[in-house]
Design an enzyme around this catalytic site. Sequence first.
Site, mmCIF file in Angstrom:
data_model
loop_
_atom_site.group_PDB
_atom_site.id
_atom_site.type_symbol
_atom_site.label_atom_id
_atom_site.label_comp_id
_atom_site.label_asym_id
_atom_site.label_seq_id
_atom_site.Cartn_x
_atom_site.Cartn_y
_atom_site.Cartn_z
ATOM 1 C CE LYS A 71 -1.937 -1.423 3.786
ATOM 2 N NZ LYS A 71 -1.346 -2.763 3.890
ATOM 3 C CG HIS A 106 2.074 1.707 5.126
ATOM 4 N ND1 HIS A 106 0.983 2.528 5.084
ATOM 5 C CD2 HIS A 106 1.622 0.526 5.657
ATOM 6 C CE1 HIS A 106 -0.078 1.893 5.568
ATOM 7 N NE2 HIS A 106 0.290 0.684 5.936
#
Length: 423
Positions: free
Chosen positions: A16, A41
């Site tokens: 993501k 992330h």
Amino acid sequence: MSNTILVGAQWGDEGKGKIIDFLTESADLVVRSQGGNNAGHTVLVGGKKYVLHLIPSGILRPGKMCVIGNGVVIDPVAVAGEIDGLLAQKIKVSPKNLLISDCAHVVLPYHRALDEQREFAKGKGKIGTTKRGIGPAYGDKAARVGLRMSDLVQPEIFREKLKRRITDNNAVLKAFGAKPLSYQDVLAAYEAAAAKLAPFVANTVVYLHNALKAGKEVLFEGAQGTFLDIDHGTYPFVTSSNTTAGGACTGSGVPPHRMDRVLGVMKAYTTRVGEGPFPTENAEISDFLHGLGREFGATTGRARRCGWFDAVATRYAGMVNGIDQVAVTNLDGLDSMATIKVCVAYKLGRKKLEVPPSDSDLLAQCVPVYEEHAGWQTPTDQCKTWGDLPKKAQAYLRHIAKLSGAKLKIASVGPNREQTILL
Ligand code: GDP
Ligand code: IMO
Ligand code: MG
């Protein structure tokens, strides 16, 4: 003008962060609306690696605004450290490009201690949490005994509320046989973090509504993934927030009718970190990817469990999130496979299932029904355009997108910003 909710369509770590960084180029704002620093992330830009935990991945793009919304649970010491880490890497972070909701709940040391104690007490049945205190922090929020960022930045109020909460939680910790916390130590650490964070704290709901009124484009950066959702995931082996598309609305205060599309991010195979059912798990793929130095958790460093692509799961993710488009990452992970399997249904006893059972024990008993595809056995990591991809890779991508019920929008062939193919 369009506002996009980006969600993980599997069990988290779909890539993501990389996709958000890519899409931020054409957006104005990036918003986190749930989860906490359980998220990790990863973004690679110009040979440099950044791992974001609480700060939206959009922060790496100059001139873009980032917002940590009301639905996030914030460890103030961790976020202050993350800001310092980014500054040390020459990334600008100030209230000019980062705001934190005054309604976001605060993760406190007793949440982390309780997370650890509860996991320990569960023994073999543990969830395998990140031990960042996420479950207990959301638990306090629901029980209406949480402290919020607005409390943290008002010293007198914070001192008084913290004292009461530490007294209560120390009693619980003692019952577990754990060490009680020192009020003075916690206060000192949190007051220092509060002083750093105070300029960032605002009513982000009002900020976002004004930005939308001014025609700004917003990206909502989901954390975790669909099957870690507290309602729709493989309960109890889930996190404690709504990781699915609806969470972007409740966690930011932006209403559903302002959302234009939902982009699902999924790997070309499947991974999961932590305990819980995982029908397509495969030891050979795990060993193969770990051997390449891949699939180790960005937050805890734990080896991720790996398996074949599970279209039963992603089809369900499409349903729950309303996924319009998909970004498929880590295509290059399959480059050397002679045969690639895709799970298209589950067998539960004699029954064939097209959707995952809601019950985790039943899901654990499901046996995948696979179709097999010949691999492309060609490196894809240098491919720049759709046309550069081997025909078999193109067919595989189209196929898994179709099985998931969405349009293929992005293919990712490496961790770097440039290794991204927009269709
Ligand atoms: P997130 O939590 O969804 O943002 O994903 P993580 O950052 O935890 O894990 C994804 C991992 O895959 C990271 O190490 C990324 O750098 C890496 N990654 C993302 N896309 C690709 C890709 O297309 N190919 C390769 N080789 N790595 C990728
Ligand atoms: P990103 O945003 C993958 C998993 C944990 C555990 C369960 C509960 O990087 O995709 P928690 O600490 O939230 O109470 O743990 O959820 N988990 C994740 N797995 N990616 C994540 O975030 C995760 N955040 C939590 O491993 O199984
Ligand atoms: Mg991650």
